[in-house]
Enzyme design. Structure first.
Site, PDB file in Angstrom:
ATOM      1  N   GLU A  36       0.853  -1.140  -0.016  1.00 38.92           N
ATOM      2  CA  GLU A  36      -0.099  -0.033  -0.057  1.00 38.92           C
ATOM      3  C   GLU A  36       0.946   1.413   0.083  1.00 38.92           C
ATOM      4  OE1 GLU A  36      -3.628   0.545  -0.419  1.00 38.92           O
ATOM      5  OE2 GLU A  36      -3.320  -1.486  -0.784  1.00 38.92           O
ATOM      6  N   SER A  48     -47.278 -30.748  40.748  1.00 34.19           N
ATOM      7  CA  SER A  48     -46.709 -31.657  41.987  1.00 34.19           C
ATOM      8  C   SER A  48     -45.459 -31.280  42.242  1.00 34.19           C
ATOM      9  CB  SER A  48     -46.580 -33.123  41.585  1.00 34.19           C
ATOM     10  OG  SER A  48     -47.952 -33.409  41.412  1.00 34.19           O
TER      11      SER A  48
END
Lengths: 756, 158
Positions: free
Chosen positions: A158, A436
């Site tokens: 770059e 229950s």
């Protein structure tokens, strides 16, 4: 003009300096699963450790050379740990050898320092992020942590003169102008990394002369006020490298994780080349969407590297042949574990602002066991489908919560049969009658008065009628419609008899039972009516799990938690969510009920657990079914895990399932995905293990084969018989004499015997 | 915070105050007893016994390393770090009464007396495997109660 230029320069300079200093990006919060702890232990297998390393992106190799690699040879696993800066005790980077023997972790050794390791944590698995709808995501890297070869490649491709120019590379501009003139079109740019950064940061993408000049001025200014290292660091973190749904992938740190599933310092040369190549066009060179273009671009980068002398010709040729291997795991941007994440989110919203959560890069450490969670998510649809096929019905829904009852940490949580769906979260928001599963608490209230009740106290299991103040008659029945007459508490709970618990409830007082339930932490609104005794109380799976913690934890209720701590992005602690607990029942009460629930899971309504989870025995559990079989519940626990499962329908219609046929098999299937520590059979020193003849509730000599070993509180009075046949010789009532350890030992064997 | 049982329900040590023992123990002395036991006998208080099921005995090296971490944090008066280490240790060895006491001490130091008390109760519930721990439990409760009483009397003055 000179004055104007000077002012403009000063303004630009100021703008660059200000924003550059404060432009630390908005970072989403990271949410982590609980880290795996390594120490000599019998509940971690090599397979589980390997799964953790794979999920963390460690690479399996023959011989471990670099960070993030591991190898497996027979029962030895070697890995090069990445380390992690946990706020309380940081973990170093090191090479570790873990040896298993008979699927049990037997030693941990640091190959660098040649010392054995007593305890270490792996790095934590990332399970999600908290972010706005559309957002930029990045994984910040400091200049010092950038691999040298990455920096070399980036600069070579770059901006070759990056380390020598002062923001602008005039020779590159001249070269580009010549080339563009020859090609008669714009072909080549000459932007330095500094210019690219300025452009991304401050400027629009239009190509005008004014913008170009501003860009040059700003680049020069940036170079004066900042070092090369700073500029490169910011560039590395800022650059756009792809789109993942509504998430923008910024910076090489995140790109490396996103495309390759590994941090930047662990990826290969061709992988670095692939990423650097993407700067030129993140979407056209996206290796997932355009693999051909991406590999072509990578090869161009490899050529640049060769001409820059970074690699040899032969290396370049080898690298060009390599396929681009992409990670599968990071691919999914879809939110994982939405039910658990929504719980985490609810807790965070109480304590943090939107901005904190979405923008300041917090690290959130949760309690989730991701591996177990994934198993639970897999089992729910499987089991529901099996039940639906079996019953020729459809439309069942389910929820599950599993926590460690000793500290309240939630290990797994599922709120929908489709675990990816972020909709109605039944684990937290479905408030249903619990049936229950309430009963153990009615018995706990009785057993908390040891001078009145023991596990062998007798109840009258007979039909009754009850007329409420409005004149409505209530005629409860046992599930099988039978009456059992005189039964012990132990037997009544084992068979989940309704008539017995109602008889007991009237004996104890409905108001008192209601108060007891409230003292245990039941928050739902309910009135002291007899149907309360059969579980008309409504709760969510999460609330029910918490209600059961004292039974699994020596009488201490522990609030469930999903978050352990929150740290800043640099791992400074902000909040620690510590252990909280409250003693809600005596340890003796908890142990007596635990014993009865172990009996339920061995010879009672949950006895099928013996075959489905043989290794986890002994376990304790309770089934629950609401009116007209609308809700099927199961609550069960071993030594270190407590789980609640629920199966039902959203429209509240009947399922035809009992707790035993719906929620119980689901519970067993979920628990098969982890190692459950068997329950402790230690009892409080105030409890004596006694040989009881259950038909008469008399204590008989230890040698009599017709008895059952039952834990009895030392303050309870039991009829004592001198011979084995208690019917022949009714003894007098007396407190239970203390039993020696020998009996305690045989108690353990007997309980074990239930499961053989 | 959720309602905790009033501290007055505790097996109160204050009655024993007359013997002088619990009245004179200072936080610093108790810290020493809990975190730097001098003689071997004291060091083994609350240590895990082999007859406990669940293989906790094997993880002694791991809990010992966390105990060292906690002791260091306590020396620095970094109570949150100490709590974190102790809670991590309790995940490995949940039945170690001595660790529950150390944790209680840290919560006492940060002023969370209800939690500190609950943790001593946890140590008490493990008394079957906690030979010689009862004096320390009583001392801790005494220390916690003296603070709670101080707060009570101050709030009366306000």
């Amino acid at each position: 003009m000179a004055v104007f230029t000077a002012l403009y320069w000063a303004w630009l300079d100021r703008r660059v300096a200000d924003t550059f200093a404060t432009s630390r990006w908005s970072l989403p919060a990271k949410v982590y699963a609980r880290p795996l702890e390594l120490y000599v232990r019998d509940n971690l297998t090599l397979e589980r450790l390997e799964a953790e390393l794979r999920e963390l992106g460690y690479l399996k190799v023959e011989e471990v050379m670099n960070r993030g690699q591991y190898s497996v040879h027979d029962e030895t696993l070697i890995f090069y740990a990445r380390g992690f800066s946990y706020w309380d005790a940081p973990e170093e980077t090191r090479t570790v050898r873990v040896v298993f023997e008979k699927s049990k972790l037997s030693s941990i050794y640091d190959l660098d320092s040649e010392d054995s390791i007593d305890l270490m944590r792996l790095d934590p698995v990332l399970i999600g992020k908290i972010h706005p709808r559309r957002f930029e995501d990045r994984e910040l890297l400091s200049f010092g942590s950038l691999p040298t070869n990455f920096v070399n490649v980036l600069v070579a491709v770059e901006d070759q003169k990056f380390f020598v120019h002062n923001g602008i590379d005039f020779s590159a501009i001249a070269r580009a102008m010549v080339n563009n003139f020859r090609a008669k079109r714009y072909k080549q740019g000459a932007s330095t990394l500094t210019q690219q950064l300025v452009k991304n940061f401050y400027l629009s993408s239009e190509r005008t002369l004014k913008r170009k000049i501003t860009e040059i001025f700003m680049a020069l200014s940036l170079e004066i006020s900042h070092s090369k290292e700073e500029i490169l660091e910011v560039y590395t973190n800022e650059v756009f490298l792809g789109q993942d749904g509504n998430r923008a992938i910024h910076g090489f740190g995140l790109a490396s994780l996103f495309y390759f599933g590994k941090p930047l310092d662990e990826i290969s040369v061709p992988q670095i080349a692939t990423l650097v190549g993407m700067v030129k066009g993140p979407s056209i060179y996206d290796p997932r969407r355009h693999p051909k273009a991406s590999s072509k671009r990578r090869n161009v980068v490899l050529d640049v590297m060769r001409s820059a002398g970074l690699i040899s010709l032969s290396e370049a040729d080898i690298y060009k042949q390599q396929p681009i291997l992409l990670s599968q795991t990071m691919n999914a941007s879809k939110r994982k574990h939405p039910a658990f994440m929504s719980l985490v989110h609810r807790q965070l919203q109480r304590d943090y602002s939107y901005k904190d959560l979405n923008e300041s890069g917090l690290s959130i450490f949760t309690t989730l066991d991701w591996h177990f969670q994934r198993h639970a998510e897999k089992m729910i649809p499987e089991i529901l489908e099996a039940i639906e096929v079996d019953r020729s019905k459809t439309g069942f829904q389910a929820a599950a919560v599993v926590a460690d009852p000793r500290n309240g940490e939630i290990l797994a949580l599922v709120g929908d049969r489709n675990p990816r769906l972020n909709g109605f979260n039944r684990a937290i928001d479905a408030i249903r009658p619990i049936g229950s599963v309430i009963k153990p608490f009615v018995y706990a209230y009785a057993l908390s008065q040891p001078e009145r009740y023991s596990l062998v106290s007798r109840l009258n299991d007979r039909k009754i009628e009850w007329t409420d103040p409005k004149g409505v008659v209530w005629e409860p029945k046992n599930y099988d419609g039978k009456e059992y007459g005189s039964v012990t508490i132990l037997e009544a709970l084992t068979r989940s008899l309704n008539l017995s618990v109602i008889a007991l409830g009237f004996e104890l007082g409905l108001k008192q039972i209601r108060e007891y339930l409230v003292s245990l932490g039941v928050e739902s609104k309910f009135t002291a009516v007899p149907s309360m005794l059969l579980g008309s109380v409504e709760m969510s799976p999460l609330q029910l799990t918490e209600l059961y913690t004292p039974l699994a934890n020596d009488g201490f209720r522990v609030p469930l938690q999903s978050i352990k701590n929150v740290s800043t992005k640099t791992q400074q602690k902000i909040t620690r969510y510590g252990l909280e607990m409250r003693k809600v029942m005596e340890v003796e009460t908890a142990h007596l009920v635990r014993h009865a629930l172990m009996r339920v899971a061995s010879i009672g309504t949950a006895r099928s657990l013996k075959t489905s989870l043989p290794k986890a025995q002994p376990l304790a559990g309770k089934t629950g079914t609401s009116n007209d079989n609308r809700d099927s519940w199961f609550v069960g626990f071993g030594g270190d895990k407590l789980g609640v499962t629920w199966v039902g329908r959203d429209d509240n219609s009947g399922t035809g399932l009992t707790g035993g046929s719906g929620a119980l098999p689901l519970w067993a299937a979920i628990m098969s995905g982890t190692i459950v520590k068997p329950l402790s059979t230690n009892y409080s020193s105030k409890i004596n293990i006694s040989n009881i003849e259950l038909l008469s509730s008399s204590m008989i000599p230890a040698s009599c084969p017709n008895g059952e070993l039952v834990p009895i509180h030392e303050e309870s009075w039991i009829r004592q018989s001198k011979g084995c046949d208690s019917a022949l010789e009714r003894g007098r009532f007396a407190p239970v004499p203390f039993q020696k350890n020998k009996i305690r030992r045989s108690m353990f064997d007997r309980i074990k015997g239930y499961f053989d | 915070m959720k309602a905790n049982p009033p501290l007055s329900e505790a097996p109160v040590v204050l009655e024993q105050k007359d013997d002088g023992r619990h009245a004179v123990i200072t936080p610093a002395q108790l810290r020493e007893e809990l975190f730097e036991p001098r003689d071997e006998k004291l060091a083994s208080k609350g240590a895990i016994k082999p007859d406990q099921s669940g293989g906790e005995i094997e993880s002694n090296a791991a809990t010992a390393s966390l105990a060292r971490l906690a002791s260091k944090a306590v020396a620095d008066e970094d109570w949150e770090r100490a709590k974190a280490a102790l809670e991590r240790a309790l995940k490995i060895a949940p039945s170690a009464a001595s660790i529950w006491r150390q944790l209680a001490y840290c919560y006492y130091q940060t002023g969370d007396y209800a939690q500190a008390f609950a943790q001593v109760q946890r140590a008490l519930s493990l008394s079957a495997f906690d030979e010689g721990g009862s004096v320390l439990n009583q001392e801790l409760i005494g220390l916690i109660n003296s603070q709670v009483e101080k707060i009570d009397s101050e709030s009366v003055r306000d």
